[in-house]
Write a protein that holds these residues in place. Structure first.
Motif, PDB file in Angstrom:
ATOM      1  N   LYS A 214      23.752  43.536  43.397  1.00 21.85           N
ATOM      2  CA  LYS A 214      24.537  42.837  44.379  1.00 21.85           C
ATOM      3  C   LYS A 214      25.185  41.424  43.830  1.00 21.85           C
ATOM      4  N   ALA A 215      24.172  40.767  43.282  1.00 24.43           N
ATOM      5  CA  ALA A 215      24.680  39.393  42.770  1.00 24.43           C
ATOM      6  C   ALA A 215      25.768  39.454  41.627  1.00 24.43           C
ATOM      7  N   MET A 216      25.607  40.511  40.705  1.00 23.55           N
ATOM      8  CA  MET A 216      26.542  40.585  39.796  1.00 23.55           C
ATOM      9  C   MET A 216      28.005  40.919  40.455  1.00 23.55           C
ATOM     10  N   GLN A 217      28.011  41.848  41.521  1.00 26.08           N
ATOM     11  CA  GLN A 217      29.229  42.151  42.095  1.00 26.08           C
ATOM     12  C   GLN A 217      29.995  41.081  42.804  1.00 26.08           C
ATOM     13  N   VAL A 218      29.223  39.909  43.432  1.00 24.76           N
ATOM     14  CA  VAL A 218      29.625  38.706  43.922  1.00 24.76           C
ATOM     15  C   VAL A 218      30.035  38.002  42.793  1.00 24.76           C
ATOM     16  N   VAL A 219      29.501  37.929  41.765  1.00 22.70           N
ATOM     17  CA  VAL A 219      29.863  36.759  40.579  1.00 22.70           C
ATOM     18  C   VAL A 219      30.997  37.456  40.057  1.00 22.70           C
ATOM     19  N   ALA A 220      31.105  38.694  39.707  1.00 20.90           N
ATOM     20  CA  ALA A 220      32.272  39.259  39.182  1.00 20.90           C
ATOM     21  C   ALA A 220      33.525  39.235  40.013  1.00 20.90           C
ATOM     22  N   ALA A 221      33.418  39.224  41.344  1.00 18.86           N
ATOM     23  CA  ALA A 221      34.587  39.011  42.096  1.00 18.86           C
ATOM     24  C   ALA A 221      35.168  37.893  42.133  1.00 18.86           C
ATOM     25  N   LEU A 222      34.130  36.720  42.342  1.00 16.54           N
ATOM     26  CA  LEU A 222      34.785  35.131  42.198  1.00 16.54           C
ATOM     27  C   LEU A 222      35.337  34.936  40.997  1.00 16.54           C
ATOM     28  N   GLU A 223      34.780  35.344  39.768  1.00 17.37           N
ATOM     29  CA  GLU A 223      35.344  35.438  38.343  1.00 17.37           C
ATOM     30  C   GLU A 223      36.649  36.032  38.207  1.00 17.37           C
ATOM     31  N   LEU A 224      36.741  37.045  38.905  1.00 22.18           N
ATOM     32  CA  LEU A 224      38.218  37.767  39.012  1.00 22.18           C
ATOM     33  C   LEU A 224      39.281  36.765  39.578  1.00 22.18           C
ATOM     34  N   GLY A 225      38.780  36.191  40.904  1.00 21.93           N
ATOM     35  CA  GLY A 225      39.751  35.234  41.617  1.00 21.93           C
ATOM     36  C   GLY A 225      39.911  34.054  40.797  1.00 21.93           C
ATOM     37  N   ARG A 226      39.068  33.737  39.773  1.00 21.81           N
ATOM     38  CA  ARG A 226      39.362  32.400  39.251  1.00 21.81           C
ATOM     39  C   ARG A 226      40.342  32.655  38.008  1.00 21.81           C
ATOM     40  N   ARG A 227      40.137  33.977  37.442  1.00 21.91           N
ATOM     41  CA  ARG A 227      41.287  34.447  36.560  1.00 21.91           C
ATOM     42  C   ARG A 227      42.566  34.622  36.762  1.00 21.91           C
ATOM     43  N   ARG A 228      42.727  35.070  38.150  1.00 24.02           N
ATOM     44  CA  ARG A 228      43.976  34.962  38.694  1.00 24.02           C
ATOM     45  C   ARG A 228      44.526  33.869  38.964  1.00 24.02           C
ATOM     46  N   GLU A 229      43.829  32.666  39.330  1.00 23.30           N
ATOM     47  CA  GLU A 229      44.453  31.435  39.448  1.00 23.30           C
ATOM     48  C   GLU A 229      44.855  30.955  38.379  1.00 23.30           C
ATOM     49  N   VAL A 230      44.126  31.340  37.073  1.00 26.48           N
ATOM     50  CA  VAL A 230      44.662  30.757  35.709  1.00 26.48           C
ATOM     51  C   VAL A 230      46.019  31.674  35.478  1.00 26.48           C
ATOM     52  N   ALA A 231      45.909  32.830  35.760  1.00 22.95           N
ATOM     53  CA  ALA A 231      47.291  33.560  35.216  1.00 22.95           C
ATOM     54  C   ALA A 231      48.358  33.409  35.945  1.00 22.95           C
ATOM     55  N   THR A 232      48.226  32.459  37.201  1.00 20.94           N
ATOM     56  CA  THR A 232      49.525  32.176  37.977  1.00 20.94           C
ATOM     57  C   THR A 232      50.234  31.103  37.104  1.00 20.94           C
ATOM     58  N   LEU A 233      49.725  30.167  36.248  1.00 19.95           N
ATOM     59  CA  LEU A 233      50.031  29.175  35.592  1.00 19.95           C
ATOM     60  C   LEU A 233      51.063  29.708  34.377  1.00 19.95           C
ATOM     61  N   PRO A 234      52.182  29.093  33.941  1.00 16.17           N
ATOM     62  CA  PRO A 234      52.824  29.584  32.668  1.00 16.17           C
ATOM     63  C   PRO A 234      51.852  29.107  31.529  1.00 16.17           C
ATOM     64  N   ASP A 235      52.366  29.832  30.533  1.00 13.85           N
ATOM     65  CA  ASP A 235      51.512  29.746  29.082  1.00 13.85           C
ATOM     66  C   ASP A 235      51.526  28.183  28.585  1.00 13.85           C
ATOM     67  N   ARG A 236      52.770  27.677  28.870  1.00  9.89           N
ATOM     68  CA  ARG A 236      53.061  26.119  28.342  1.00  9.89           C
ATOM     69  C   ARG A 236      53.508  25.297  29.489  1.00  9.89           C
ATOM     70  N   PRO A 237      52.673  25.126  30.567  1.00  8.10           N
ATOM     71  CA  PRO A 237      52.844  24.270  31.705  1.00  8.10           C
ATOM     72  C   PRO A 237      53.513  22.756  31.169  1.00  8.10           C
ATOM     73  N   VAL A 238      54.267  22.202  31.864  1.00 14.30           N
ATOM     74  CA  VAL A 238      54.849  20.907  31.859  1.00 14.30           C
ATOM     75  C   VAL A 238      53.691  20.016  32.631  1.00 14.30           C
ATOM     76  N   LEU A 239      52.855  18.973  31.975  1.00 15.91           N
ATOM     77  CA  LEU A 239      51.788  18.220  32.617  1.00 15.91           C
ATOM     78  C   LEU A 239      52.233  16.921  32.680  1.00 15.91           C
TER      79      LEU A 239
END
Length: 240
Positions: free
Chosen positions: A89-114
């Motif tokens: 159960k712990a692994m299921q929760v950790v994996a789901a939250l990591e997937l959400g984190r990766r989705r957040e990263v994936a929404t950014l362009p490869d070379r964003p203007v900062l």
């Protein structure tokens, strides 16, 4: 009345009305119609001894004061201390939250203007915001403030990390067109305000950068959902 009360037992998932069961609610109304506990219950799939998956999810949320960002920082060992949460159960929760984190990263362009602290924080938050140890990063930008690349300079404990100037500038100069840098590290404590050591380090690195014809545009401290910007607080000017 006493006899009736004695026959009561903790609710199981199948004891709920069909329309109230999380999976059925998801099918009927979509994921947006679910509470946090119901989403977690679907991930957990089953409850524990004498407790439904929904109640187990509520117990899990209560352990982090219903703060999903805090939950995202928890390790497997933290979650398995909660009665009813085993390794699977712990692994299921950790994996789901990591997937959400990766989705957040994936929404950014490869070379964003900062070009400002808000853009920097948007880039850094999914990378630093949920860590329970400190890391120091350097973001290398071109003249248009476009990200050329980022490097992890060091990883430390819960109270600090080492940021060596030679390592930082060696990493920056790997990018031939680099003209400016954004320094970044996180505070796992959630307190974004810089320490005296943070201020001294920033001033030292700003001075050293000038000798390499580089400019430090900002030093951003990420603290969970918040951040501190040296540039916004005009603390970089003191280093010149």
């Amino acid at each position: 009345m006493t006899k009736i009360l004695n026959t009561l037992h903790p609710l199981r998932m199948r004891d709920l009305a069909t329309a109230e069961q999380p999976r059925e609610k998801l099918l009927r109304h979509g994921a947006h119609g679910l509470t946090d506990a119901e989403v977690l219950a679907i991930l957990l799939r089953t409850g524990g001894r004498g407790i439904s998956a929904v109640d187990l999810a509520r117990r899990l949320l209560l352990s982090v004061d219903h703060d999903l960002h805090d939950l995202a920082r928890r390790q497997l060992s933290d979650l398995t201390r909660i009665p009813g949460i085993g390794r699977v159960k712990a692994m299921q929760v950790v994996a789901a939250l990591e997937l959400g984190r990766r989705r957040e990263v994936a929404t950014l362009p490869d070379r964003p203007v900062l070009s400002d602290s808000t853009a920097c924080f948007r880039y850094l938050r999914p990378r630093l915001g949920d860590l329970n140890h400190e890391e120091f990063h350097v973001l290398c930008l071109n003249r248009a403030h476009q990200l050329l690349g980022a490097r992890v300079i060091s990883r430390g404990g819960t109270t600090g990390t080492v940021a060596d100037a030679k390592t930082i500038f060696r990493a920056a100069l790997e990018f031939g067109t680099v003209t400016s840098l954004v320094l970044a590290h996180n505070h796992p404590s959630g307190q974004a305000h810089p320490s005296a050591a943070d201020v001294r380090l920033t001033h030292k690195l700003c001075r050293a950068a000038r000798h390499l014809d580089l400019q430090v545009l900002d030093h951003v401290i990420v603290a969970g959902r918040g951040y501190y910007s040296f540039a916004d607080h005009q603390l970089l000017d003191q280093s010149i």
